[in-house]
Design a protein around this motif. Structure first.
Motif, short mmCIF file in Angstrom:
data_model
loop_
_atom_site.label_atom_id
_atom_site.label_comp_id
_atom_site.label_asym_id
_atom_site.label_seq_id
_atom_site.Cartn_x
_atom_site.Cartn_y
_atom_site.Cartn_z
N UNK A 1 0.80 -1.21 0.00
CA UNK A 1 0.00 0.00 0.00
C UNK A 1 0.84 1.27 0.00
N UNK A 2 2.05 1.20 0.57
CA UNK A 2 2.86 2.41 0.75
C UNK A 2 4.09 2.49 -0.16
N UNK A 3 4.34 1.45 -0.94
CA UNK A 3 5.60 1.39 -1.70
C UNK A 3 5.74 2.50 -2.73
N UNK A 4 4.63 2.93 -3.35
CA UNK A 4 4.72 4.00 -4.35
C UNK A 4 4.98 5.35 -3.69
N UNK A 5 4.40 5.55 -2.53
CA UNK A 5 4.58 6.81 -1.79
C UNK A 5 5.94 6.86 -1.11
N UNK A 6 6.39 5.73 -0.58
CA UNK A 6 7.66 5.65 0.13
C UNK A 6 8.50 4.50 -0.44
N UNK B 1 11.44 3.62 -0.13
CA UNK B 1 12.37 3.02 0.82
C UNK B 1 11.68 2.02 1.74
N UNK B 2 10.33 2.03 1.74
CA UNK B 2 9.57 1.18 2.65
C UNK B 2 9.45 -0.22 2.05
N UNK B 3 10.52 -0.98 2.20
CA UNK B 3 10.60 -2.31 1.60
C UNK B 3 9.74 -3.31 2.36
N UNK B 4 9.60 -4.48 1.79
CA UNK B 4 8.87 -5.54 2.48
C UNK B 4 9.54 -5.91 3.80
N UNK B 5 10.87 -5.92 3.80
CA UNK B 5 11.61 -6.22 5.02
C UNK B 5 11.44 -5.14 6.07
N UNK B 6 11.46 -3.87 5.64
CA UNK B 6 11.25 -2.76 6.57
C UNK B 6 9.87 -2.85 7.19
N UNK B 7 8.88 -3.13 6.37
CA UNK B 7 7.51 -3.26 6.86
C UNK B 7 7.40 -4.38 7.88
N UNK B 8 8.19 -5.44 7.68
CA UNK B 8 8.17 -6.58 8.60
C UNK B 8 8.52 -6.15 10.02
#
Length: 230
Positions: free
Chosen positions: A47-52, A54-61
């Motif tokens: 949901x946030x990857x286009x806006x941010x 740097x917000x990778x799947x790992x970061x979200x984890x």
């Protein structure tokens, strides 16, 4: 049968992280839906990857794990230093996810159906094997297992019942998050439902095999003394 190695405590923790994260990455690329535990971080990333960027799947984890840490403290009305150690494990795990995705060419799904099916089967098998290793180490494991143990201990509830309720809540949460944040079923699908039914039997199956070949004493005595199994 003579065991191959009897001091696997620390190795089980390392293998748990590496194999679990690789399994999550394969399931991501299979695109049939992630487990109810892995789905919320992926959905938030999606949901946030286009806006941010740097917000990778790992970061979200590890962001989601951090939120769970705060919620755990609120629910049990206390804080223990080992909670932070579990977050450290989550932080490492998040970075390992990004590492595996780098080697796999990103988290975009495979195009061929047969390859997606293979990736899902391999991914779920790796996750179950990893959890079997996690269950046998005294080193800090991730927040999901910690929450179940702490709530069970604090309120004197049956661990299996708490785990069941936890899984159902996160299954529903994953579906709601996917619909509200992405407008569809991204990260949540038939694979999510399948995992609910096959995960526990697979973990038990791999656990029996592991116990035949390995023992889980510690290479370093202080880990048994200072780390309590979550």
């Amino acid at each position: 049968m003579k065991k191959i190695c009897t001091k696997m405590n620390e190795a089980a923790w390392i293998l748990g992280i590496l194999l679990c994260d690789l399994g999550v990455c394969f399931c991501t690329k299979a695109d049939f839906g992630l487990s109810m535990i892995a789905a919320p971080p992926y959905i938030l990333h999606y949901a946030l990857r286009d806006m941010f960027p740097w917000f990778t799947q790992g970061t979200s984890e590890y962001v989601v794990q951090g939120i769970l840490l705060i919620l755990l403290c609120i629910v049990v009305k206390k804080f223990k230093p080992r909670y932070l150690l579990s977050f450290v494990t989550a932080f490492l795990s998040g970075n390992v996810i990004d590492m595996w995705l780098f080697f796999l060419g990103g988290n975009g799904p495979y195009e061929q159906l047969w390859l997606r099916i293979v990736a899902f089967v391999v991914g779920e098998s790796l996750i179950a094997l990893a959890v079997a290793f996690f269950f046998r180490t005294t080193l800090p494991i991730q927040m999901a297992e910690l929450i179940v143990c702490e709530i069970s201990d604090t309120y004197k509830k049956d661990t299996n019942k708490v785990k069941l309720i936890y899984d159902i809540v996160f299954l529903v949460l994953s579906g709601v998050l996917s619909l509200t944040l992405t407008g569809g079923f991204n990260g949540f699908g038939i694979g999510t439902v399948i995992i609910v039914f096959v995960n526990a039997p697979l973990i038990a199956f791999f656990g029996k095999i592991i116990d035949k070949f390995f023992g889980f004493d510690s290479l370093f005595p202080f880990t048994k003394k200072y780390f309590k199994k979550s």
